[in-house]
Design an enzyme around this catalytic site. Structure first.
Site, short mmCIF file in Angstrom:
data_model
loop_
_atom_site.label_atom_id
_atom_site.label_comp_id
_atom_site.label_asym_id
_atom_site.label_seq_id
_atom_site.Cartn_x
_atom_site.Cartn_y
_atom_site.Cartn_z
N CYS A 141 0.82 -1.22 0.00
CA CYS A 141 0.00 0.00 0.00
C CYS A 141 0.85 1.26 0.00
O CYS A 141 0.32 2.37 -0.22
CB CYS A 141 -0.93 0.01 1.21
SG CYS A 141 -2.13 -1.34 1.19
N THR A 153 -9.27 -25.56 1.07
CA THR A 153 -9.89 -25.66 -0.25
C THR A 153 -10.68 -26.96 -0.38
O THR A 153 -10.81 -27.72 0.59
CB THR A 153 -8.82 -25.60 -1.35
OG1 THR A 153 -8.03 -26.80 -1.29
CG2 THR A 153 -7.91 -24.39 -1.18
N ILE A 198 -4.88 -28.78 1.46
CA ILE A 198 -4.51 -27.60 0.67
C ILE A 198 -5.38 -26.42 1.14
O ILE A 198 -6.61 -26.51 1.10
CB ILE A 198 -4.68 -27.82 -0.84
CG1 ILE A 198 -3.78 -28.98 -1.32
CG2 ILE A 198 -4.34 -26.54 -1.61
CD1 ILE A 198 -3.90 -29.26 -2.81
N TYR A 199 -4.73 -25.37 1.58
CA TYR A 199 -5.44 -24.20 2.11
C TYR A 199 -5.15 -23.00 1.20
O TYR A 199 -4.24 -23.03 0.36
CB TYR A 199 -4.96 -23.90 3.53
CG TYR A 199 -5.29 -24.98 4.53
CD1 TYR A 199 -6.35 -24.83 5.43
CD2 TYR A 199 -4.54 -26.17 4.59
CE1 TYR A 199 -6.66 -25.82 6.36
CE2 TYR A 199 -4.84 -27.16 5.51
CZ TYR A 199 -5.90 -26.98 6.39
OH TYR A 199 -6.20 -27.97 7.30
N GLY A 248 -5.91 -14.78 1.22
CA GLY A 248 -5.58 -13.55 0.51
C GLY A 248 -6.51 -13.19 -0.62
O GLY A 248 -7.68 -13.60 -0.67
N TYR A 293 -13.16 12.08 25.18
CA TYR A 293 -13.57 13.43 24.81
C TYR A 293 -12.69 14.48 25.47
O TYR A 293 -12.51 14.50 26.69
CB TYR A 293 -15.03 13.69 25.21
CG TYR A 293 -15.36 15.17 25.21
CD1 TYR A 293 -15.18 15.95 24.07
CD2 TYR A 293 -15.81 15.80 26.37
CE1 TYR A 293 -15.45 17.30 24.07
CE2 TYR A 293 -16.08 17.16 26.38
CZ TYR A 293 -15.90 17.91 25.23
OH TYR A 293 -16.16 19.25 25.23
N LYS A 319 -20.82 15.21 22.12
CA LYS A 319 -21.57 14.27 21.30
C LYS A 319 -20.71 13.95 20.09
O LYS A 319 -20.57 14.77 19.19
CB LYS A 319 -22.91 14.86 20.85
CG LYS A 319 -23.97 14.96 21.94
CD LYS A 319 -25.27 15.48 21.35
CE LYS A 319 -26.35 15.61 22.42
NZ LYS A 319 -27.60 16.18 21.85
#
Length: 816
Positions: A42, A272, A277-278, A281, A426, A434
């Site tokens: 990112c 899966t 098997i996994y 993402g 606050y 609020k």
């Protein structure tokens, strides 16, 4: 036990690290076809734009450091080209073209997603890029440097596309954004994207909405981008940010199940269709917690969480269930922050889910503390139970923490009532007593309970001709713009002017942000009105949503932050801080300041009202003052204005008073409704151009100034007789012709409402707000037995000498 992980970055690298923490003895092999296994995906746009100056800061772990710390066999530039589930083996291709096989006990797929690159003519030309990994980043960065790029086109206005637009702009590149949809940032609703459109235009970005690219052509001058409308854009570089697709080819070839949404199917344990098997993402699809429908989610946070869960399931057996992701995202678009979570209204409508929404406008912290910046929050929720479906927020500060809080509630099945109960920190620099999310909860609960029936901006566009529109803002606010067809009845005048509100027609009330509209709604509902709705989000949301997107060819280049006048006074500008004030507060502050200045002197005002710069320009155009410059930075709008010469063609209000021959005087002798209307229309028109206007009310014209609710005053017999014979207030005036025992005047007022013409009382209030002087003739008052207490408080009392003094300074004098 031997674990093999295909793919690094968020999901794969996280799973590898967790596997080692829970299983010190097993063999762990991490295979990555690229050169990097753990980097800040990112952060790539910010490195390209120069915000992040060191490339190494993007690399969280190198293959060597990761392998040493976690004792993982890391092999970069090793691409898995086949999986053989029946043998529990994989085939790997090395960078030099060689191949080898590896066996596994448990396998994890984390192949990510691939950028969409449509087969358009010229798309493979030099200078056209996608951005997905470090290699892409290096190519773009070097191209920017080597080719002295000055013009760029970003195709696609999603989160990455807009981040790239900002960072290219930061690098000194002129940017155009092309988007096939009618808005930027598809996950949010159109009304929330509309302010982003305006913000991009303010920053000098050319925005082409509802446009598709047909082809590219490389020329000696650069790249020509051809659009479906026939327009072309010239560029030195093109960045494709059209979207991504899950990388499922490897799984598909291995016979693994591909789901309805096109991703790798996994169960609640992230396994899966093939045992041992996994997958995690961007490549997987998983049911959305709010809809149960399979969906794809391309975000780093869920991938990291999935990596931790899947590691535990691979080691300890399938014991930890994944709860699913609701899609919580955020982006920085120049100075603005845009964030969303859960389901937007358009998605709920698409999936035919019953919902309601609310829009509230708040400040990022206490308004009286410096630099309180505007923040808009939209909620979607079940119309009966109040269960939260989603939230969107745009603003400049505090957007992230509001969406984060709401996201946590949504994932736990929270309701709008939970927002009301949220206990937040606050202190004036951080929030208000609020908090914005509490206010959003209160508003949503009022909608559900029926205390505040609403109409959305989109519904109002469709029904505008079928309802009576009442603007409850002040006359000053109304004069700077309103919804076409609306009449102005300020909230504080509503009880006295309730006779102007029909009971037989739907009524829509609105103000700037919704609060005064709600208070007016409660007044009407408390007095027996039933078909009354408040405009959700107020005029602020409506005006942004219906505004046209600036034409790209006319988008201004960004203004420099320092503004200097080449003429005028050498004195420092008078500085005014109007931050936190809503329209017309900043403009009214300018008007007051200008009255204290000499021609050529300047005032510099800083405000947080997004429409302020536009209003200031319009105000200068009509008053003869000079807009020196304006700029926006982090939600603060700075405008510098120089006072004009009072003798100019369009003098300022202060100058008009001092100058001779530029004022207007009107004498209202009649109390006929049509003649009174004409008087105030003329007075408002003249006042709008900054000229001094005086209306002298004499004899029957005094009836136009009478209060509706007058105090008891002592009168002689003649005063009482006049009181019985004359209209008691402006509401009782008759037409000069075709009055038909009062039917004509009632018909006139009815038609005025139908046609969207302001009432006499509204025009009168607008005139006072613009500074029109009302003078009541003392002699006429004495003759007719009218006392000062019976007239409007703003009226001054005068005689012939007062009127003649005003007329002497005017170039127009009308007798009506």
């Amino acid at each position: 036990m031997k674990y093999i992980i295909i793919g690094g970055v968020a999901g794969g690298a996280t799973a590898a690290a967790r596997l080692r923490r829970v299983d010190e003895k097993s063999d762990i092999l991490l295979l990555e076809k690229g050169k990097y296994i753990s980097y800040a995906n990112c952060g790539l746009p910010y490195y390209i734009g120069g915000v992040i100056d060191e490339r190494e800061k993007l690399l969280v772990q190198t293959p060597a450091s990761f392998g040493q710390r976690f004792r993982v066999d890391v092999r970069v530039e090793n691409e898995v080209i086949a999986i053989h589930p029946q043998n529990k083996t994989i085939t790997v291709r090395t960078v030099d073209g060689g191949e080898y096989e590896e066996t596994y006990d448990k396998l994890l797929l984390s192949p990510g997603a691939t950028p969409v690159r449509p087969p358009l003519e010229g798309i493979d030309s030099e200078g056209i890029f996608t951005l997905r990994n470090v290699e892409d980043t290096d190519h773009i960065k070097s191209y920017l440097t080597e080719h002295a790029v000055k013009r760029a086109v970003v195709v696609g206005a999603g989160f990455i596309g807009l981040e790239m637009a900002e960072n290219l702009h930061h690098a000194g590149v002129s940017v155009s954004v092309v988007e096939m949809g009618n808005q930027v940032m598809a996950p949010i609703d159109f009304s929330m994207a509309a302010p982003v459109h305006q913000h991009l235009a303010q920053k000098g970005v050319s925005l082409y909405l509802e446009e598709g690219v047909t082809h590219f052509q490389r020329t000696e001058q650069g790249i020509t981008v051809f659009l479906k409308s026939g327009k072309t854009i010239s560029a030195d570089m093109v960045l494709l940010s059209i979207g991504v697709r899950p990388a499922t080819a490897l799984a598909k070839d291995a016979g693994l199940k591909i789901g309805e949404a096109g991703g790798i199917w996994v169960n609640e344990y992230l396994e899966t269709s093939e045992k041992d098997i996994y997958a995690v993402g961007d490549a997987i699809e998983y049911p959305h917690p709010l809809t149960g429908k399979p969906w794809l989610n391309y975000l780093a946070n869920p991938a990291n969480r999935q990596g931790r869960i899947v590691a535990d399931n691979m080691v300890f057996g399938n014991k930890v269930s994944y709860e699913g992701a609701i899609g919580t995202s955020i982006a920085k678009v120049f100075d603005m922050t845009v964030a969303s979570t859960g389901l937007a209204a358009k998605r709920l409508k698409q999936w035919e889910m019953e919902y309601q929404s609310s829009v509230t406008h708040s400040a990022s912290h206490a308004g009286y503390y410096p630099d309180a910046l505007p923040l808009t929050l939209k909620l979607t929720f079940h119309p009966v139970t109040g269960k939260l479906y989603g939230a969107q927020c745009i603003g400049y500060e505090g957007v992230d923490k509001r969406i984060d809080q709401i996201a946590g509630l949504i994932k736990r099945g929270g309701t709008v009532y939970d927002l009301m109960e949220t206990e937040h920190t606050y202190a004036p620099p951080f929030s208000s007593a609020k908090d914005p999310i509490a206010i959003a909860g209160y508003v949503a609960s009022n909608i559900i309970s029926g205390a505040m029936p609403i109409i959305t901006w989109r519904e109002l566009v469709q029904q505008k001709n079928e309802v009576m529109l009442i603007d409850t803002r002040t006359p000053e606010e109304f004069s700077f713009g309103s919804i076409p067809g609306a009449i102005n009845i300020p909230l504080d005048d509503l009880r006295d002017r309730m006779s102007e509100v029909p009971t037989s027609k739907p009524v829509v009330l609105f103000c700037a942000v919704g609060l005064r509209g709600y208070l007016a709604q409660r007044i009407l509902m408390g007095n027996g009105y039933r078909n009354v709705r408040n405009l959700s989000g107020g005029y602020k949301l409506y005006s942004a949503a219906v505004a046209s997107v600036p034409v790209p060819d006319k988008v201004a280049t960004p203004q420099v932050n320092s503004i200097e006048s080449t003429v005028g006074s050498s004195k420092e500008p008078l500085k005014i801080n109007a931050c936190g004030l809503q329209c017309p507060g900043p403009i009214m502050q300018v008007k007051k300041a200008m009255d204290t200045l000499a021609p050529g002197e300047q005032v510099e005002i800083v405000a947080t009202d997004a429409g302020f710069a536009r209003d200031a320009s319009a105000w200068c155009d009509t008053t003869g003052n000079r807009l020196i410059g304006s700029h926006e930075e982090k939600g603060r709008y700075t405008v510098t204005i120089e006072k004009g010469d009072p003798a100019a063609v369009c003098p300022s209000p202060a100058g008009a008073i001092a100058g001779a021959g530029r004022g207007k005087t009107l004498i209202l002798f009649s109390d006929d409704l049509d003649k009174a209307l004409a008087t105030f229309v003329l007075a408002n028109g003249a006042a709008a151009t900054g000229q001094k206007v005086t209306v002298f009310f004499t004899f029957w014209g005094l009836n136009v100034l009478k209060k509706v609710q007058k105090p008891k005053v002592k009168k002689d017999i003649f005063g009482k007789m006049f009181g019985m014979m004359l209209p008691s207030s402006s509401l009782k005036l008759k037409l000069s012709k075709m009055n038909m025992f009062g039917m004509g005047s009632r018909m006139m007022r009815f038609l005025m409402k139908q046609k969207g013409v302001d009432s006499l009382e509204s025009l009168r209030a607008q005139a006072l707000a613009q500074g029109v002087e009302f003078i009541a003739c003392q002699m006429s008052m004495d003759m007719m037995g009218i006392s000062r207490e019976e007239l409007l408080d703003e009226v001054t009392i005068g005689g012939v000498a007062t009127y003649m003094e005003r007329a002497d300074k005017a170039n127009v004098n009308l007798f009506i």
